[in-house]
Design a protein around this motif. Sequence first.
Motif, PDB file in Angstrom:
ATOM      1  N   LEU A   1      10.394  49.333  16.048  1.00 16.19           N
ATOM      2  CA  LEU A   1      10.118  47.942  15.702  1.00 16.19           C
ATOM      3  C   LEU A   1      10.997  47.485  14.539  1.00 16.19           C
ATOM      4  N   VAL A   2      11.091  48.281  13.492  1.00 17.03           N
ATOM      5  CA  VAL A   2      11.928  47.928  12.342  1.00 17.03           C
ATOM      6  C   VAL A   2      13.393  47.815  12.771  1.00 17.03           C
ATOM      7  N   THR A   3      13.839  48.715  13.624  1.00 19.17           N
ATOM      8  CA  THR A   3      15.222  48.698  14.096  1.00 19.17           C
ATOM      9  C   THR A   3      15.498  47.445  14.934  1.00 19.17           C
ATOM     10  N   VAL A   4      14.561  47.079  15.810  1.00 18.28           N
ATOM     11  CA  VAL A   4      14.713  45.853  16.607  1.00 18.28           C
ATOM     12  C   VAL A   4      14.765  44.633  15.694  1.00 18.28           C
ATOM     13  N   LEU A   5      13.905  44.598  14.691  1.00 15.79           N
ATOM     14  CA  LEU A   5      13.900  43.464  13.764  1.00 15.79           C
ATOM     15  C   LEU A   5      15.203  43.388  12.966  1.00 15.79           C
ATOM     16  N   CYS A   6      15.741  44.529  12.574  1.00 16.83           N
ATOM     17  CA  CYS A   6      17.035  44.543  11.876  1.00 16.83           C
ATOM     18  C   CYS A   6      18.154  44.061  12.792  1.00 16.83           C
ATOM     19  N   ALA A   7      18.124  44.490  14.042  1.00 12.06           N
ATOM     20  CA  ALA A   7      19.138  44.032  15.000  1.00 12.06           C
ATOM     21  C   ALA A   7      19.004  42.538  15.255  1.00 12.06           C
ATOM     22  N   ALA A   8      17.770  42.038  15.347  1.00 15.28           N
ATOM     23  CA  ALA A   8      17.554  40.602  15.551  1.00 15.28           C
ATOM     24  C   ALA A   8      18.062  39.814  14.342  1.00 15.28           C
ATOM     25  N   ALA A   9      17.810  40.315  13.146  1.00 18.96           N
ATOM     26  CA  ALA A   9      18.322  39.657  11.940  1.00 18.96           C
ATOM     27  C   ALA A   9      19.851  39.668  11.939  1.00 18.96           C
ATOM     28  N   ALA A  10      20.436  40.786  12.355  1.00 15.71           N
ATOM     29  CA  ALA A  10      21.901  40.876  12.422  1.00 15.71           C
ATOM     30  C   ALA A  10      22.458  39.861  13.408  1.00 15.71           C
ATOM     31  N   VAL A  11      21.829  39.731  14.577  1.00 13.49           N
ATOM     32  CA  VAL A  11      22.279  38.743  15.563  1.00 13.49           C
ATOM     33  C   VAL A  11      22.207  37.336  14.963  1.00 13.49           C
ATOM     34  N   ALA A  12      21.082  37.021  14.311  1.00 15.05           N
ATOM     35  CA  ALA A  12      20.927  35.685  13.716  1.00 15.05           C
ATOM     36  C   ALA A  12      22.008  35.419  12.672  1.00 15.05           C
ATOM     37  N   LEU A  13      22.232  36.378  11.793  1.00 11.95           N
ATOM     38  CA  LEU A  13      23.195  36.190  10.710  1.00 11.95           C
ATOM     39  C   LEU A  13      24.640  36.172  11.212  1.00 11.95           C
ATOM     40  N   LEU A  14      24.935  36.986  12.214  1.00 15.22           N
ATOM     41  CA  LEU A  14      26.319  37.064  12.702  1.00 15.22           C
ATOM     42  C   LEU A  14      26.679  35.921  13.643  1.00 15.22           C
ATOM     43  N   THR A  15      25.693  35.223  14.157  1.00 13.66           N
ATOM     44  CA  THR A  15      25.986  34.054  14.995  1.00 13.66           C
ATOM     45  C   THR A  15      25.841  32.743  14.219  1.00 13.66           C
ATOM     46  N   ALA A  16      25.198  32.786  13.058  1.00 18.99           N
ATOM     47  CA  ALA A  16      24.996  31.570  12.256  1.00 18.99           C
ATOM     48  C   ALA A  16      26.304  30.849  11.893  1.00 18.99           C
ATOM     49  N   PRO A  17      27.371  31.571  11.511  1.00 19.52           N
ATOM     50  CA  PRO A  17      28.596  30.835  11.162  1.00 19.52           C
ATOM     51  C   PRO A  17      29.157  29.990  12.314  1.00 19.52           C
ATOM     52  N   ALA A  18      29.009  30.462  13.537  1.00 23.12           N
ATOM     53  CA  ALA A  18      29.481  29.662  14.673  1.00 23.12           C
ATOM     54  C   ALA A  18      28.649  28.383  14.802  1.00 23.12           C
ATOM     55  N   ALA A  19      27.350  28.501  14.584  1.00 24.78           N
ATOM     56  CA  ALA A  19      26.484  27.322  14.640  1.00 24.78           C
ATOM     57  C   ALA A  19      26.822  26.357  13.497  1.00 24.78           C
ATOM     58  N   TRP A  20      27.013  26.894  12.303  1.00 24.55           N
ATOM     59  CA  TRP A  20      27.387  26.053  11.163  1.00 24.55           C
ATOM     60  C   TRP A  20      28.697  25.325  11.449  1.00 24.55           C
ATOM     61  N   HIS A  21      29.651  26.054  12.000  1.00 26.02           N
ATOM     62  CA  HIS A  21      30.947  25.439  12.316  1.00 26.02           C
ATOM     63  C   HIS A  21      30.760  24.294  13.303  1.00 26.02           C
ATOM     64  N   ARG A  22      29.954  24.509  14.324  1.00 23.96           N
ATOM     65  CA  ARG A  22      29.766  23.479  15.337  1.00 23.96           C
ATOM     66  C   ARG A  22      29.048  22.264  14.754  1.00 23.96           C
ATOM     67  N   VAL A  23      28.017  22.495  13.937  1.00 26.12           N
ATOM     68  CA  VAL A  23      27.257  21.377  13.363  1.00 26.12           C
ATOM     69  C   VAL A  23      28.099  20.602  12.349  1.00 26.12           C
ATOM     70  N   LEU A  24      28.914  21.300  11.578  1.00 26.50           N
ATOM     71  CA  LEU A  24      29.697  20.658  10.526  1.00 26.50           C
ATOM     72  C   LEU A  24      31.137  20.359  10.946  1.00 26.50           C
ATOM     73  N   PHE A  25      31.447  20.580  12.225  1.00 32.98           N
ATOM     74  CA  PHE A  25      32.779  20.351  12.763  1.00 32.98           C
ATOM     75  C   PHE A  25      33.229  18.918  12.468  1.00 32.98           C
ATOM     76  N   ARG A  26      34.424  18.781  11.956  1.00 34.61           N
ATOM     77  CA  ARG A  26      35.050  17.488  11.650  1.00 34.61           C
ATOM     78  C   ARG A  26      34.279  16.654  10.627  1.00 34.61           C
ATOM     79  N   ARG A  27      33.578  17.305   9.759  1.00 34.34           N
ATOM     80  CA  ARG A  27      32.862  16.590   8.699  1.00 34.34           C
ATOM     81  C   ARG A  27      33.417  16.942   7.320  1.00 34.34           C
ATOM     82  N   GLY A  28      34.568  17.619   7.301  1.00 29.86           N
ATOM     83  CA  GLY A  28      35.188  17.962   6.031  1.00 29.86           C
ATOM     84  C   GLY A  28      34.427  19.020   5.243  1.00 29.86           C
ATOM     85  N   ARG A  29      33.664  19.856   5.930  1.00 32.95           N
ATOM     86  CA  ARG A  29      32.820  20.851   5.258  1.00 32.95           C
ATOM     87  C   ARG A  29      33.292  22.272   5.535  1.00 32.95           C
TER      88      ARG A  29
END
Length: 162
Positions: free
Chosen positions: A58-86
């Motif tokens: 369970l702890v390992t799955v939760l760590c992997a889920a956190a890793a997925v969230a954190l490692l995919t977050a920059p792509a989401a940030w880029h898409r949301v802030l795309f062309r906004r000078g951020r």
Amino acid sequence: MSNAEESEHRRLARNLNELLQELRVAQAGVQILFGFLLSIAFTDKYSTASALVHVTHLVTVLCAAAAVALLTAPAAWHRVLFRRGRREDVVAAGSTFMLAGLGFLATAMAGTVLLLCEVVLCGWVAVLIGAVTLVVYAGLWFVMPRLVRDTSSKLGDDITDI
């Protein structure tokens, strides 16, 4: 073009591209690991496993889920802030997310090794191998690069962080 001649806009674009390339490498591994970890719970052996194996899983799955969230977050940030000078915000946050995501990925990898060793070897040997695995990941991914960075900085090399 030297670093001194590189415009701020180009530097940020390069840093963002490098960050996204690094994330692609980490994302593939963590997503495969996450799928593997999810499938373990549906095996016959898992139903008869010890409480230690269930908690470690369970702890390992939760760590992997956190890793997925954190490692995919920059792509989401880029898409949301795309062309906004951020772009600078995306690069700064993305770098932080990536380092935290790698920490969770290292922990998930060590947990996976611990799970396997617990099934195969049992007991303190499994825990020792899991701990050594975590130390190796931490050393290779965080300690050694920091030592190289600090040594290079002392020698006067021009090192720029993403």
